[in-house]
Scaffold this motif. Structure first.
Motif, PDB file in Angstrom:
ATOM      1  N   ARG A  93       0.764  -1.227   0.010  1.00 33.65           N
ATOM      2  CA  ARG A  93       0.096   0.008   0.055  1.00 33.65           C
ATOM      3  C   ARG A  93       0.844   1.213   0.101  1.00 33.65           C
ATOM      4  N   CYS A  94       1.934   1.070  -0.642  1.00 31.40           N
ATOM      5  CA  CYS A  94       2.874   2.312  -0.778  1.00 31.40           C
ATOM      6  C   CYS A  94       2.460   3.433  -1.755  1.00 31.40           C
ATOM      7  N   ARG A  95       2.344   4.715  -1.614  1.00 32.55           N
ATOM      8  CA  ARG A  95       2.224   5.629  -2.300  1.00 32.55           C
ATOM      9  C   ARG A  95       3.410   6.318  -3.103  1.00 32.55           C
ATOM     10  N   ASP A 132       5.166   8.968  -4.404  1.00 33.86           N
ATOM     11  CA  ASP A 132       5.119  10.459  -4.218  1.00 33.86           C
ATOM     12  C   ASP A 132       5.693  11.151  -5.403  1.00 33.86           C
TER      13      ASP A 132
END
Length: 149
Positions: free
Chosen positions: A77-79, A81
């Motif tokens: 669930r990494c975003r 950036d």
């Protein structure tokens, strides 16, 4: 013990996931621990982890760019950036949630060709006992053949 659990989750974090299909190309990704600081974790465990590698596999649709191989595992669930992939170089900045506490910051940078990539990932975050840091060398290579379902 929470630090040990956190450490166990860290190694697969920046590596890529394995969604499989018969028509997809297989990539092998290896992450090797270069350095780590995890407050509260036993020193012998940290020393044992240095130099250890974890191999994972990613399957991507034929013709996908290296961006598909660099994409973080959806389970983490990494975003993403910030990301730049051009002229044989890549950089990424990601924010990844932790079960408890503030999100981890992940930075990745390296070089790539159509055959794979070589780079470094650094994960920083906060544990209940202090600041943690994990540095990984990462390498990916396209494997002959396709993924099997």
């Amino acid at each position: 013990m929470r630090s040990l659990t956190l450490f166990a989750v860290l190694l697969p974090l920046p590596a890529v996931g394995a969604a499989q299909s018969l028509a997809q190309e297989r990539w092998d990704v290896t992450s090797t621990v270069v350095d780590l600081t995890v407050p509260g974790a036993p020193g012998f465990l940290l020393r044992m982890a240095k130099g250890k590698s974890r191999a994972e596999h990613k399957c991507v649709a034929p013709g996908q760019t290296i961006a598909a191989v660099l994409a973080p595992d959806p389970k983490a669930r990494c975003r993403v950036d910030k990301q730049q992939i051009a002229d044989g170089r890549y950089t990424q900045a990601l924010t990844c949630p932790q079960k408890n506490g503030t999100p981890m910051q992940v930075s990745r940078a390296g070089t790539f060709t159509a055959a794979g990539f070589v780079g470094r990932a650094e994960m920083t975050g906060q544990t209940a006992k202090g600041r943690m840091n994990v540095v990984l060398d990462q390498r990916a290579a396209r494997v002959a053949g396709t993924c099997k379902g």
